[in-house]
Scaffold this motif. Structure first.
Motif, PDB file in Angstrom:
ATOM      1  N   THR A  66     -20.247  -1.075   1.915  1.00  0.00           N
ATOM      2  CA  THR A  66     -20.045   0.167   2.332  1.00  0.00           C
ATOM      3  C   THR A  66     -21.160   0.948   1.673  1.00  0.00           C
ATOM      4  O   THR A  66     -21.542   0.941   0.786  1.00  0.00           O
ATOM      5  N   ILE A  67     -21.626   1.855   2.502  1.00  0.00           N
ATOM      6  CA  ILE A  67     -22.367   2.847   1.843  1.00  0.00           C
ATOM      7  C   ILE A  67     -21.936   4.095   1.834  1.00  0.00           C
ATOM      8  O   ILE A  67     -22.270   5.242   1.245  1.00  0.00           O
ATOM      9  N   PHE A  68     -20.428   4.357   1.998  1.00  0.00           N
ATOM     10  CA  PHE A  68     -19.618   5.624   1.853  1.00  0.00           C
ATOM     11  C   PHE A  68     -19.055   5.628   0.549  1.00  0.00           C
ATOM     12  O   PHE A  68     -18.287   4.492   0.145  1.00  0.00           O
ATOM     13  N   GLU A  69     -18.680   6.859   0.147  1.00  0.00           N
ATOM     14  CA  GLU A  69     -18.019   6.719  -1.266  1.00  0.00           C
ATOM     15  C   GLU A  69     -16.759   6.984  -1.107  1.00  0.00           C
ATOM     16  O   GLU A  69     -16.244   7.531  -0.211  1.00  0.00           O
ATOM     17  N   PHE A  70     -15.912   6.134  -1.853  1.00  0.00           N
ATOM     18  CA  PHE A  70     -14.316   6.155  -1.758  1.00  0.00           C
ATOM     19  C   PHE A  70     -13.847   7.437  -2.256  1.00  0.00           C
ATOM     20  O   PHE A  70     -14.185   8.048  -3.301  1.00  0.00           O
ATOM     21  N   ASN A  71     -12.641   8.008  -1.545  1.00  0.00           N
ATOM     22  CA  ASN A  71     -12.103   9.135  -1.837  1.00  0.00           C
ATOM     23  C   ASN A  71     -11.525   8.818  -3.543  1.00  0.00           C
ATOM     24  O   ASN A  71     -11.696   9.673  -4.480  1.00  0.00           O
ATOM     25  N   THR A  72     -10.700   8.135  -3.415  1.00  0.00           N
ATOM     26  CA  THR A  72     -10.054   7.640  -4.741  1.00  0.00           C
ATOM     27  C   THR A  72     -10.308   5.923  -5.123  1.00  0.00           C
ATOM     28  O   THR A  72     -10.327   5.113  -4.052  1.00  0.00           O
ATOM     29  N   MET A  73     -10.352   5.847  -6.311  1.00  0.00           N
ATOM     30  CA  MET A  73     -10.275   4.378  -6.754  1.00  0.00           C
ATOM     31  C   MET A  73      -9.365   4.309  -7.975  1.00  0.00           C
ATOM     32  O   MET A  73      -8.886   5.562  -8.509  1.00  0.00           O
ATOM     33  N   GLY A  74      -8.697   3.263  -8.016  1.00  0.00           N
ATOM     34  CA  GLY A  74      -7.528   2.999  -9.174  1.00  0.00           C
ATOM     35  C   GLY A  74      -7.273   1.740  -9.422  1.00  0.00           C
ATOM     36  O   GLY A  74      -7.816   0.636  -8.852  1.00  0.00           O
ATOM     37  N   TRP A  75      -6.241   1.484 -10.488  1.00  0.00           N
ATOM     38  CA  TRP A  75      -6.026   0.042 -10.681  1.00  0.00           C
ATOM     39  C   TRP A  75      -4.373  -0.076 -10.546  1.00  0.00           C
ATOM     40  O   TRP A  75      -3.710   1.194 -10.690  1.00  0.00           O
ATOM     41  N   TYR A  76      -3.833  -0.939  -9.978  1.00  0.00           N
ATOM     42  CA  TYR A  76      -2.536  -1.173  -9.886  1.00  0.00           C
ATOM     43  C   TYR A  76      -2.266  -2.537 -10.717  1.00  0.00           C
ATOM     44  O   TYR A  76      -3.150  -3.370 -11.029  1.00  0.00           O
ATOM     45  N   ARG A  77      -0.890  -2.776 -11.134  1.00  0.00           N
ATOM     46  CA  ARG A  77      -0.620  -4.144 -11.812  1.00  0.00           C
ATOM     47  C   ARG A  77       0.616  -4.677 -11.435  1.00  0.00           C
ATOM     48  O   ARG A  77       1.339  -3.756 -10.813  1.00  0.00           O
ATOM     49  N   GLN A  78       0.718  -6.104 -11.423  1.00  0.00           N
ATOM     50  CA  GLN A  78       2.025  -6.604 -10.703  1.00  0.00           C
ATOM     51  C   GLN A  78       2.223  -7.791 -11.825  1.00  0.00           C
ATOM     52  O   GLN A  78       1.432  -8.893 -11.975  1.00  0.00           O
ATOM     53  N   ALA A  79       3.314  -7.539 -12.336  1.00  0.00           N
ATOM     54  CA  ALA A  79       3.923  -8.501 -13.273  1.00  0.00           C
ATOM     55  C   ALA A  79       4.814  -9.573 -12.650  1.00  0.00           C
ATOM     56  O   ALA A  79       5.346  -9.289 -11.527  1.00  0.00           O
ATOM     57  N   PRO A  80       4.842 -10.658 -13.019  1.00  0.00           N
ATOM     58  CA  PRO A  80       5.912 -11.800 -12.319  1.00  0.00           C
ATOM     59  C   PRO A  80       6.956 -11.177 -12.371  1.00  0.00           C
ATOM     60  O   PRO A  80       7.954 -10.806 -12.971  1.00  0.00           O
ATOM     61  N   GLY A  81       7.599 -11.507 -10.841  1.00  0.00           N
ATOM     62  CA  GLY A  81       9.111 -10.983 -10.381  1.00  0.00           C
ATOM     63  C   GLY A  81       9.067  -9.536 -10.645  1.00  0.00           C
ATOM     64  O   GLY A  81      10.462  -8.964 -10.467  1.00  0.00           O
ATOM     65  N   LYS A  82       8.092  -8.824 -10.651  1.00  0.00           N
ATOM     66  CA  LYS A  82       8.097  -7.208 -10.429  1.00  0.00           C
ATOM     67  C   LYS A  82       7.102  -6.920  -9.362  1.00  0.00           C
ATOM     68  O   LYS A  82       6.219  -7.603  -8.707  1.00  0.00           O
TER      69      LYS A  82
END
Length: 114
Positions: free
Chosen positions: A27-43
């Motif tokens: 993509t040549i377009f800038e994202f409005n937001t970027m971030g990080w998520y996480r997922q632990a086993p069973g959650k």
């Protein structure tokens, strides 16, 4: 086709540090937001940190330990994680949003041993 590629996961002992990075392609377009998520086993997947313009937000348990950053004008985002704890063990996913579109990386494993 937009792709987000994460790097920097691994295994550390409690109290250690890791730095995650995410780079977007297709993509040549800038994202409005970027971030990080996480997922632990069973959650459910949970938001860790986001950055949009000058605004940053963190989940309560990582405030003061994690720092999200992004180079202006670049579709890259990093997450510096210090004082890691076993509860931080999870698969970490990069996330990017622009208008109504949302993209995810494939995830990178972070394992913290006590």
């Amino acid at each position: 086709q937009v792709q987000l590629v994460e790097s920097g996961g691994g295994s550390v002992q409690a109290g250690g540090s890791l730095r995650l990075s995410c780079a977007a392609s297709g993509t040549i377009f800038e994202f409005n937001t970027m971030g990080w998520y996480r997922q632990a086993p069973g959650k459910q997947r949970e938001l860790v940190a986001t950055i949009g313009g000058r605004d940053k937000a963190y989940m309560h348990s990582v405030k003061g330990r994690f720092t999200i950053s992004r180079v202006n004008g670049k579709n890259t985002v990093s997450l510096q994680m210090n004082s890691l704890q076993p509860d931080d063990t999870a698969v970490y996913y990069c996330n990017a949003r622009r208008d109504r579109s949302e993209y995810w990386g494939q995830g990178t494993q972070v394992t913290v041993s006590s």
